[in-house]
Design an enzyme around this catalytic site. Structure first.
Site, PDB file in Angstrom:
ATOM      1  N   LYS A 116       0.861  -1.187   0.000  1.00 27.61           N
ATOM      2  CA  LYS A 116       0.000   0.000   0.000  1.00 27.61           C
ATOM      3  C   LYS A 116       0.888   1.224   0.000  1.00 27.61           C
ATOM      4  CE  LYS A 116      -4.474   0.917   0.081  1.00 27.61           C
ATOM      5  NZ  LYS A 116      -5.596   0.105  -0.410  1.00 27.61           N
ATOM      6  N   ASP A 156      -6.874   4.407  -4.760  1.00 30.28           N
ATOM      7  CA  ASP A 156      -7.527   4.246  -3.455  1.00 30.28           C
ATOM      8  C   ASP A 156      -8.171   5.603  -3.148  1.00 30.28           C
ATOM      9  OD1 ASP A 156      -7.807   2.265  -1.098  1.00 30.28           O
ATOM     10  OD2 ASP A 156      -7.154   4.061  -0.077  1.00 30.28           O
TER      11      ASP A 156
END
Ligand code: NAD
Length: 426
Positions: A116, A156
């Site tokens: 991430k 995201d």
């Protein structure tokens, strides 16, 4: 902070997302009887890159931003995971999100590890040109660890196809040729795939459908509340309405709107396009985010940020089914309360895995330079996600555990199988 100091007793899962991910992991590690060495490996992210980088602002000044790219585990393949732009991005949040990506990719059985990234910034305060310069500089800073065979970012919170297009271009400029496979969720014109923008929301709709089937509830006519009306929440609301559900409430960071008879989602999408928020939509009453979570609906879709359903409000949740579009919306305390009350939870690592599944399809198409029809993408998404749902339900039944524990057991087991098959280097 030394990560090895994170004993189970010291964890604060209600307030720290990484501690929450660790608490979930340790519970599953015990059930799977993982040895202490394997537990220690998986409790730590493999690689953490922190960058502080300058961006020239439109007024000529220079601002320094902090960003992260964290690879949690690479046993099953290259790392995969989104990039988030938000003022509250922290190292521990990115660590948690990276760990969840490892489990998620394994649960839907695609050959990736978890990663991430994030930049602490408020994109609402940046001009388009500043956002582009920030993205290009951040891409350059993390280019030492990303790449189509190493680590493949995706959208995201507050990042979208346009941002992914800039990442693809920046990386390509540096190596001297076009590398579409370095990032997914790109515009179609640069090697993106049909169906990616809708994939996460479509996955939520499919998981809501499977959950209602399990409970013997008809999907048509089911009432729905959706927290967060961004990429995931708005598509989930739209597709659930298309299935005949009555979407009675939606919200975003500015506020929410409620209508008992069901909201007109296409009209709401037009309102958001004009005003950039669902707040003040006239065909409904205002509702706060807290009130939305506590509505007596059949299906609740938290699709905003983490830590929304906690030990404090879980006993007031009246939904029969929770489909976790967001990552980490439910804390371990809340899980205990909801499980005791037999609320059916489709956990984040399954409910929002449609996004990474179609990202995988995009990457495969980029590597082959051969593109598929949207119908084929959606059909594969449905098949693979439904199979994963069934794997998780079978584990829940066989081991007598709740759905989140079952999902994590499936994911962690597959990661450990890959680690054992590879052995410990050197
Ligand atoms: P987005 O930026 O497109 O939308 C986020 C939405 O949440 C916006 O409507 C925003 O206003 C709203 N929001 C922010 N803070 C809020 C608050 N405090 N209360 C209510 N609403 C709030 O982001 P997204 O891509 O839709 O991501 C949403 C969630 O889904 C995140 O948790 C993300 O990690 C997760 N997710 C996204 C994807 C994807 O493909 N984009 C995939 C898997 C999981």
């Amino acid at each position: 902070m030394v990560l090895a100091d994170l004993t189970r007793e010291a964890l604060k899962p209600e307030t720290n997302p990484y501690h929450m991910a660790l608490a979930q992991f340790y519970a599953v590690a015990d059930r799977l009887r993982l040895d202490p060495g394997t537990q220690a490996i998986l409790a730590h992210p493999k690689r953490e890159l922190i960058v502080h980088f300058p961006v020239r602002m439109d007024d000529g000044s220079v601002r320094v931003f902090t960003g992260y790219r964290i690879q949690h585990n690479l046993a099953r393949g290259p790392a995969k995971g989104g990039i988030r732009y938000h003022p509250e991005v922290t190292l521990d949040e990115v660590r948690a999100l990276a760990m969840w990506m490892t489990w998620k990719c394994a649960i839907v059985n695609i050959p990736y590890g978890g990663a991430k990234g994030g930049v602490a910034c408020d994109p609402k305060e940046l001009s388009l040109a500043e956002l582009e310069r920030l993205t290009r500089r951040f891409t350059t800073e993390i280019s030492i660890i990303i790449g189509p065979e190493k680590d493949i970012p995706a959208p995201d919170v507050n990042t979208d196809a346009r941002v992914m297009g800039w990442i693809m271009d920046t990386y390509s400029m540096q190596v001297g040729y076009s590398v579409p496979g370095v990032v997914t969720g790109k515009p179609l014109a640069t090697g993106g795939t049909a169906g990616r923008a809708e994939a996460t929301g479509r996955g939520c709709m499919l998981m809501a459908r499977e959950a209602t089937r399990r409970l013997g509830l008809p999907l048509a006519g089911a009432t729905v509340a959706v927290q967060g009306f961004g990429n995931v929440g708005s598509i989930a609301a739209h597709l659930l309405a298309e299935q005949g559900c009555k979407v009675v409430a939606v919200s975003d960071s500015e506020g929410g709107v409620y209508r008992r008879e069901g909201l007109d989602i296409p009209a709401l999408l037009r309102h958001r396009a004009r005003h950039r928020t669902v707040a003040a939509f006239l065909q409904g009453q205002p509702i706060s985010n807290r009130e939305l979570l506590e509505l007596p609906v059949d299906i609740l879709v938290p699709a905003a940020l983490g830590g929304q359903i906690t030990g404090e409000n879980a006993h007031r949740i009246r939904a029969k089914i929770i489909v976790e579009g967001a990552n980490g919306p439910t804390t371990p305390d809340a899980d205990r309360i909801l499980n005791a009350r037999e609320v059916f939870i489709v956990p984040d690592v399954l409910a929002n895995a449609g996004g990474v599944l179609v990202s995988y399809f995009e990457w495969v198409q980029d590597l082959q330079s051969f593109f598929w029809e949207e119908a084929e993408i959606n059909e594969r998404l449905e098949r693979q996600l439904t199979r994963s749902f069934n794997d998780v339900m079978e584990t829940a039944r066989r081991d007598g555990v709740d759905t989140r524990t079952a999902a994590l057991m499936v994911g962690v087991r597959r990661v450990v199988d890959a680690m054992e098959a590879r052995g410990l280097y050197p």
